[in-house]
Design a protein around this motif. Structure first.
Motif, mmCIF file in Angstrom:
data_model
loop_
_atom_site.group_PDB
_atom_site.id
_atom_site.type_symbol
_atom_site.label_atom_id
_atom_site.label_comp_id
_atom_site.label_asym_id
_atom_site.label_seq_id
_atom_site.Cartn_x
_atom_site.Cartn_y
_atom_site.Cartn_z
ATOM 1 N N GLY A 12 -15.169 37.711 30.714
ATOM 2 C CA GLY A 12 -14.017 38.136 29.935
ATOM 3 C C GLY A 12 -13.271 36.999 29.272
ATOM 4 N N ALA A 13 -13.061 35.911 29.990
ATOM 5 C CA ALA A 13 -12.327 34.781 29.417
ATOM 6 C C ALA A 13 -13.063 34.211 28.211
ATOM 7 N N ASN A 14 -14.389 34.135 28.291
ATOM 8 C CA ASN A 14 -15.159 33.611 27.169
ATOM 9 C C ASN A 14 -15.121 34.544 25.969
ATOM 10 N N CYS A 15 -15.221 35.841 26.206
ATOM 11 C CA CYS A 15 -15.176 36.795 25.090
ATOM 12 C C CYS A 15 -13.801 36.805 24.427
ATOM 13 N N ALA A 16 -12.754 36.741 25.238
ATOM 14 C CA ALA A 16 -11.401 36.687 24.670
ATOM 15 C C ALA A 16 -11.206 35.421 23.841
ATOM 16 N N GLY A 23 -9.796 34.273 14.837
ATOM 17 C CA GLY A 23 -8.530 34.525 14.161
ATOM 18 C C GLY A 23 -7.821 35.804 14.551
ATOM 19 N N PHE A 24 -8.323 36.517 15.548
ATOM 20 C CA PHE A 24 -7.649 37.737 15.986
ATOM 21 C C PHE A 24 -6.407 37.402 16.808
ATOM 22 N N ASP A 25 -5.426 38.280 16.729
ATOM 23 C CA ASP A 25 -4.257 38.197 17.596
ATOM 24 C C ASP A 25 -4.658 38.789 18.946
ATOM 25 N N VAL A 26 -4.507 38.024 20.010
ATOM 26 C CA VAL A 26 -5.002 38.452 21.330
ATOM 27 C C VAL A 26 -3.910 38.287 22.380
ATOM 28 N N THR A 27 -3.666 39.346 23.124
ATOM 29 C CA THR A 27 -2.788 39.310 24.285
ATOM 30 C C THR A 27 -3.641 39.552 25.514
ATOM 31 N N VAL A 28 -3.395 38.799 26.582
ATOM 32 C CA VAL A 28 -4.278 38.852 27.743
ATOM 33 C C VAL A 28 -3.503 39.137 29.026
ATOM 34 N N PHE A 29 -4.237 39.688 29.997
ATOM 35 C CA PHE A 29 -3.678 39.869 31.346
ATOM 36 C C PHE A 29 -4.802 39.793 32.364
ATOM 37 N N ASP A 30 -4.481 39.170 33.501
ATOM 38 C CA ASP A 30 -5.368 39.117 34.654
ATOM 39 C C ASP A 30 -4.481 39.015 35.892
ATOM 40 N N LEU A 31 -4.993 39.459 37.004
ATOM 41 C CA LEU A 31 -4.211 39.340 38.239
ATOM 42 C C LEU A 31 -3.895 37.888 38.569
ATOM 43 N N ALA A 37 -5.294 30.184 31.552
ATOM 44 C CA ALA A 37 -4.717 28.904 31.116
ATOM 45 C C ALA A 37 -5.308 28.415 29.796
ATOM 46 N N ASP A 38 -6.617 28.396 29.685
ATOM 47 C CA ASP A 38 -7.245 27.906 28.447
ATOM 48 C C ASP A 38 -6.935 28.823 27.265
ATOM 49 N N LEU A 39 -6.889 30.111 27.518
ATOM 50 C CA LEU A 39 -6.584 31.059 26.447
ATOM 51 C C LEU A 39 -5.155 30.899 25.952
ATOM 52 N N LEU A 40 -4.226 30.737 26.875
ATOM 53 C CA LEU A 40 -2.829 30.554 26.479
ATOM 54 C C LEU A 40 -2.657 29.255 25.708
ATOM 55 N N ALA A 41 -3.362 28.209 26.140
ATOM 56 C CA ALA A 41 -3.297 26.942 25.413
ATOM 57 C C ALA A 41 -3.871 27.067 24.008
ATOM 58 N N ALA A 42 -4.811 28.017 23.840
ATOM 59 C CA ALA A 42 -5.448 28.211 22.533
ATOM 60 C C ALA A 42 -4.685 29.173 21.639
ATOM 61 N N ALA A 44 -3.298 32.449 22.802
ATOM 62 C CA ALA A 44 -3.196 33.838 23.247
ATOM 63 C C ALA A 44 -1.795 34.126 23.767
ATOM 64 N N ASN A 45 -1.400 35.390 23.735
ATOM 65 C CA ASN A 45 -0.137 35.843 24.299
ATOM 66 C C ASN A 45 -0.388 36.361 25.714
ATOM 67 N N TRP A 46 0.608 36.246 26.562
ATOM 68 C CA TRP A 46 0.488 36.705 27.946
ATOM 69 C C TRP A 46 1.280 37.991 28.133
ATOM 70 N N ALA A 47 0.704 38.949 28.852
ATOM 71 C CA ALA A 47 1.414 40.161 29.255
ATOM 72 C C ALA A 47 1.646 40.102 30.749
ATOM 73 N N ASP A 48 2.746 40.679 31.190
ATOM 74 C CA ASP A 48 3.105 40.603 32.604
ATOM 75 C C ASP A 48 2.373 41.628 33.466
ATOM 76 N N SER A 49 1.737 42.613 32.838
ATOM 77 C CA SER A 49 0.984 43.622 33.571
ATOM 78 C C SER A 49 0.028 44.301 32.603
ATOM 79 N N ALA A 50 -0.884 45.095 33.161
ATOM 80 C CA ALA A 50 -1.800 45.846 32.305
ATOM 81 C C ALA A 50 -1.030 46.840 31.443
#
Length: 299
Positions: A12-16, A23-31, A37-42, A44-50
């Motif tokens: 999942g992390a690699n596909c995201a 160039g897609f806008d991407v928001t991510v969540f994981d437990l 970490a790498d996605l946020l540095a690149a 991505a936006n973080w969500a606090d829950s699913a």
């Protein structure tokens, strides 16, 4: 398109990340936020829950370890998704589960696209994994730019449920090939051959396979680290054997391979890497399968 991605394991992390690079806008969540970490540095936006993620994005992608986890996540996301949104499920599910979940989603005005993939985590990291979408043709077309960002080849397998069958078939073949590869390498070693040279000869022969070229190299390194564990292999082999019973197809090799994985789980645990079925043979014969110059991870 604003995609939400839930489940940031090896795949999942690699596909995201591939979506982000395209160039897609991407928001991510994981437990485990560290997985992001790498996605946020690149970017991505973080969500606090699913549920939080589902309420912020146009479409939701999930890549989860089991049908039980999928059910839990779906219960949180569906009520928050907008009318006409798409749920893209990349987890390996049984066909009946796919159809049941699709009906549940439709009741909330959400359409489902199943999207199993095949080829390995190393190809996912390069955006070259093979994508096997199942669902309505217009949905496949709508999300084709995202599919092509994450993968190399895209095969629309047909209506919902079709992709779950082909995914199980490809995984079943991979596990059977891995068992055969282990036995072939051990035969070469006990026959006194140079294992590195034997591996090269097999690769150039009619006996070659994708598994020999990839997981065979990890066996010779001794890492076995393909980022896919024994529990997942047993899950997929279980799906294959269920289909065999349903369709009236005797799956002798799949059944034997499943028993090998049961033995490997008893010896090394379900979290051990799936190529460690080769170690069963190494331990039984007190003979290691090592050769210099082979990688510990696939890139």
């Amino acid at each position: 398109m604003h995609y939400g991605y839930i489940g940031l394991g090896n795949l999942g992390a690699n596909c995201a990340m591939c979506l982000l690079r395209a160039g897609f806008d991407v928001t991510v969540f994981d437990l485990y936020k560290d997985n992001a970490a790498d996605l946020l540095a690149a970017g991505a936006n973080w969500a606090d829950s699913a549920a939080d993620l589902a309420g912020k994005v146009d479409h939701v992608i999930t890549c989860l370890p089991s049908p039980a986890v999928t059910a839990k996540v779906l219960a949180q996301t569906l009520p928050m998704m907008g009318e006409g949104a798409t749920w893209i499920e990349m987890s390996t599910l049984g066909r009946d589960e796919v159809l049941a979940y699709a009906e549940l989603a439709a009741g909330q005005g959400v359409r489902m696209l199943e999207l199993p993939v095949t080829g390995g985590v190393h190809l996912a990291a390069r955006g070259e994994i093979t994508m096997l979408p199942g669902g309505d043709a217009d949905l496949v077309e709508l999300h084709m730019p995202a599919l092509q960002a994450m993968g190399d080849l895209v095969f629309h397998m047909g209506p919902l449920g079709a992709s779950s069958i082909i995914k199980v078939i490809t995984n079943m073949l991979a596990f059977i090939h891995l068992k055969a590869c282990s036995e072939a390498l051990m035969l070469a070693k006990r026959g006194g051959l140079d294992l590195g040279q034997a591996w090269q000869a097999i690769r150039a022969s009619s006996g070659n396979s994708f598994v020999h070229e990839t997981e065979g190299a990890l066996i010779l390194n001794g890492s076995y680290d393909v980022a896919f564990n024994i529990d997942l292999a047993l899950k997929d082999l279980g799906f294959a054997l269920d289909f065999g019973r349903e369709f009236g197809v005797p799956l002798d090799l799949a059944g034997m391979t499943e028993q090998t994985y049961v033995a490997a789980k008893a010896a090394y645990g379900g979290a051990a890497q799936s190529p460690m079925i080769a170690k069963l043979l190494e331990d039984l014969l007190d003979t290691d399968l090592r050769a210099p110059g082979f990688p510990d991870r696939l890139t």
